[in-house]
Structures are given as C-alpha cells and as structure tokens.
Scaffold this active site. Sequence first.
Site, PDB file in Angstrom:
ATOM      1  N   ASP A 260      15.394  38.456   3.420  1.00 55.65           N
ATOM      2  CA  ASP A 260      16.560  37.695   3.877  1.00 55.65           C
ATOM      3  C   ASP A 260      17.877  38.299   3.393  1.00 55.65           C
ATOM      4  O   ASP A 260      18.918  38.121   4.027  1.00 55.65           O
ATOM      5  CB  ASP A 260      16.454  36.237   3.451  1.00 55.65           C
ATOM      6  CG  ASP A 260      15.444  35.458   4.292  1.00 55.65           C
ATOM      7  OD1 ASP A 260      14.894  36.033   5.253  1.00 55.65           O
ATOM      8  OD2 ASP A 260      15.206  34.271   3.985  1.00 55.65           O
TER       9      ASP A 260
ATOM     10  N   TYR B   2       7.625  21.976   9.858  1.00 58.72           N
ATOM     11  CA  TYR B   2       8.289  22.085  11.146  1.00 58.72           C
ATOM     12  C   TYR B   2       7.306  22.362  12.268  1.00 58.72           C
ATOM     13  O   TYR B   2       6.342  23.087  12.121  1.00 58.72           O
ATOM     14  CB  TYR B   2       9.428  23.098  11.138  1.00 58.72           C
ATOM     15  CG  TYR B   2       9.173  24.444  10.511  1.00 58.72           C
ATOM     16  CD1 TYR B   2       9.038  25.589  11.285  1.00 58.72           C
ATOM     17  CD2 TYR B   2       9.117  24.577   9.134  1.00 58.72           C
ATOM     18  CE1 TYR B   2       8.860  26.837  10.713  1.00 58.72           C
ATOM     19  CE2 TYR B   2       8.936  25.823   8.553  1.00 58.72           C
ATOM     20  CZ  TYR B   2       8.802  26.947   9.348  1.00 58.72           C
ATOM     21  OH  TYR B   2       8.617  28.168   8.766  1.00 58.72           O
TER      22      TYR B   2
ATOM     23  N   ASN C  96       4.164  24.472  11.002  1.00 58.71           N
ATOM     24  CA  ASN C  96       4.279  25.294   9.802  1.00 58.71           C
ATOM     25  C   ASN C  96       4.702  24.414   8.638  1.00 58.71           C
ATOM     26  O   ASN C  96       5.338  23.371   8.840  1.00 58.71           O
ATOM     27  CB  ASN C  96       5.334  26.391   9.995  1.00 58.71           C
ATOM     28  CG  ASN C  96       5.006  27.297  11.157  1.00 58.71           C
ATOM     29  OD1 ASN C  96       3.867  27.676  11.371  1.00 58.71           O
ATOM     30  ND2 ASN C  96       6.023  27.650  11.925  1.00 58.71           N
TER      31      ASN C  96
ATOM     32  N   LYS D  93      12.522  23.833  17.261  1.00 62.11           N
ATOM     33  CA  LYS D  93      11.801  23.321  16.098  1.00 62.11           C
ATOM     34  C   LYS D  93      12.185  21.873  15.839  1.00 62.11           C
ATOM     35  O   LYS D  93      13.317  21.464  16.107  1.00 62.11           O
ATOM     36  CB  LYS D  93      12.162  24.130  14.842  1.00 62.11           C
ATOM     37  CG  LYS D  93      11.861  25.604  14.928  1.00 62.11           C
ATOM     38  CD  LYS D  93      12.428  26.335  13.720  1.00 62.11           C
ATOM     39  CE  LYS D  93      12.246  27.829  13.860  1.00 62.11           C
ATOM     40  NZ  LYS D  93      12.946  28.558  12.807  1.00 62.11           N
TER      41      LYS D  93
ATOM     42  N   ARG E  52       0.817  -1.219   0.000  1.00 62.29           N
ATOM     43  CA  ARG E  52       0.000   0.000   0.000  1.00 62.29           C
ATOM     44  C   ARG E  52       0.851   1.270   0.000  1.00 62.29           C
ATOM     45  O   ARG E  52       0.373   2.349  -0.316  1.00 62.29           O
ATOM     46  CB  ARG E  52      -0.909   0.026   1.233  1.00 62.29           C
ATOM     47  CG  ARG E  52      -1.879  -1.134   1.305  1.00 62.29           C
ATOM     48  CD  ARG E  52      -2.529  -1.233   2.666  1.00 62.29           C
ATOM     49  NE  ARG E  52      -1.479  -1.477   3.668  1.00 62.29           N
ATOM     50  CZ  ARG E  52      -1.639  -1.315   4.980  1.00 62.29           C
ATOM     51  NH1 ARG E  52      -2.783  -0.893   5.468  1.00 62.29           N
ATOM     52  NH2 ARG E  52      -0.655  -1.591   5.813  1.00 62.29           N
TER      53      ARG E  52
ATOM     54  N   HIS F 120      17.160  32.092  10.048  1.00 66.01           N
ATOM     55  CA  HIS F 120      16.183  32.770  10.908  1.00 66.01           C
ATOM     56  C   HIS F 120      16.244  32.285  12.354  1.00 66.01           C
ATOM     57  O   HIS F 120      16.611  31.145  12.612  1.00 66.01           O
ATOM     58  CB  HIS F 120      14.761  32.509  10.398  1.00 66.01           C
ATOM     59  CG  HIS F 120      14.546  32.947   8.988  1.00 66.01           C
ATOM     60  ND1 HIS F 120      13.774  32.231   8.110  1.00 66.01           N
ATOM     61  CD2 HIS F 120      15.007  34.019   8.300  1.00 66.01           C
ATOM     62  CE1 HIS F 120      13.748  32.846   6.947  1.00 66.01           C
ATOM     63  NE2 HIS F 120      14.506  33.931   7.034  1.00 66.01           N
TER      64      HIS F 120
ATOM     65  N   HIS G  66      18.454  29.032  11.943  1.00 66.00           N
ATOM     66  CA  HIS G  66      18.071  27.908  11.093  1.00 66.00           C
ATOM     67  C   HIS G  66      17.778  28.382   9.673  1.00 66.00           C
ATOM     68  O   HIS G  66      17.180  29.435   9.478  1.00 66.00           O
ATOM     69  CB  HIS G  66      16.824  27.230  11.681  1.00 66.00           C
ATOM     70  CG  HIS G  66      16.240  26.202  10.774  1.00 66.00           C
ATOM     71  ND1 HIS G  66      15.127  26.445  10.000  1.00 66.00           N
ATOM     72  CD2 HIS G  66      16.635  24.944  10.508  1.00 66.00           C
ATOM     73  CE1 HIS G  66      14.854  25.353   9.298  1.00 66.00           C
ATOM     74  NE2 HIS G  66      15.751  24.438   9.586  1.00 66.00           N
TER      75      HIS G  66
END
Length: 181
Positions: free
Chosen positions: A170, A132, A49, A72, A23, A62, A119
């Site tokens: 960024d 995350y 998220n 996280k 499956r 970040h 991160h």
Amino acid sequence: MKIEKTPLKDCFVLTPNVFYDERGAFCETFNEAAFIKNTGIKTPFIQDNQSTSTRGVLRGLHFQKGEMAQAKLVRAIVGEVLDVVIDIRRDSPTFGKQYSILLSGKNHKQLYVPRGFAHGFITLSPTSTFGYKCDNYYDKSSESGIIYNDATLQIDWHLKEEQLIVSEKDLQLPSFEEATA
C-alpha cells in the site's frame, strides 16, 4: 432497516434494526428487496471477505479496474474503524469527492460502496474484524489503488502518522491524479 444517501452518488449507509433481549442481539444485515426498493440498485453479491486488524492498521485505498470492478457492502463486525471512500468515476458529478464514516460492532452501520470507488479503512479500536460482500471476484491483474496520504485528498485518518501500520504494497500506491488519469 434504515437506508440513507451519502453526499456521494450511489453510495449509501445501511443501519439495521437491532433486537436485544436477555440472550443478546439479532439483526438482519442485508435484505436484497429492501435495498433495491430504497436505492434502485440491484447488486448480486458473490464473494464475502473478512479481515482482522489491530489498532492503527490502515488498509487501502483499493479498487479494481474495468470489468472486474467491485461494489461492496462493508461493516465492522467487531471493534471500530474509520471507513473512507472516494468516487473515482470521471463521469460522476461527485468525482474526486470523499466520504468517511465510523463503522463499529456497536452501531451496526454498513456502507454500500459502488463500483468505481476507491475504498480504505483504519482500525481505531484495539482490534477489529471487518467484513465485506462483493459483487465481483477478486482479480489480481485488475487491482489498483491510491496512496493513503495523497496530498490532493488530505484524508484525516484520525490517528497520528507514527501510529499508522501500512503494508509495503500500500505504500507503493500511486497518487489520486496518477490513479485516475
């Protein structure tokens, strides 16, 4: 589930057991009791998220400051990403050190990123879906980061500069030295 230490203090790689049959596949992506037993860390995740990206999209580096800092648990659900973390805790024995790992929908690996880490990740496959779990809510007034191409860190993002897709936001992030002053 296999839980391994990384060279960075309090940062772990989680590799679930994957069960395949005609499956498809099944795996348990997180088990709080097993995580606490193997790491000694209790992290109550309260927000999930998810992002989608195309090849070359670089998101990061970040972090959130102060009371709104976030731990996280990150993973690539679809595709492959290079995930990068930097310990920015001044009192940590691994302050300023970085760690990177390939996360993919095929290898099912996850990375636990503790509070006090910057991160970021870059999509290496044609597309990626990245998820995350966070132990604190997003707070715009607490957000910060480090420029992806910081000369001190010299991160190898695995793609050429001209292949990178980085947001305007960024591109304005400070250097490692400025962000950790």
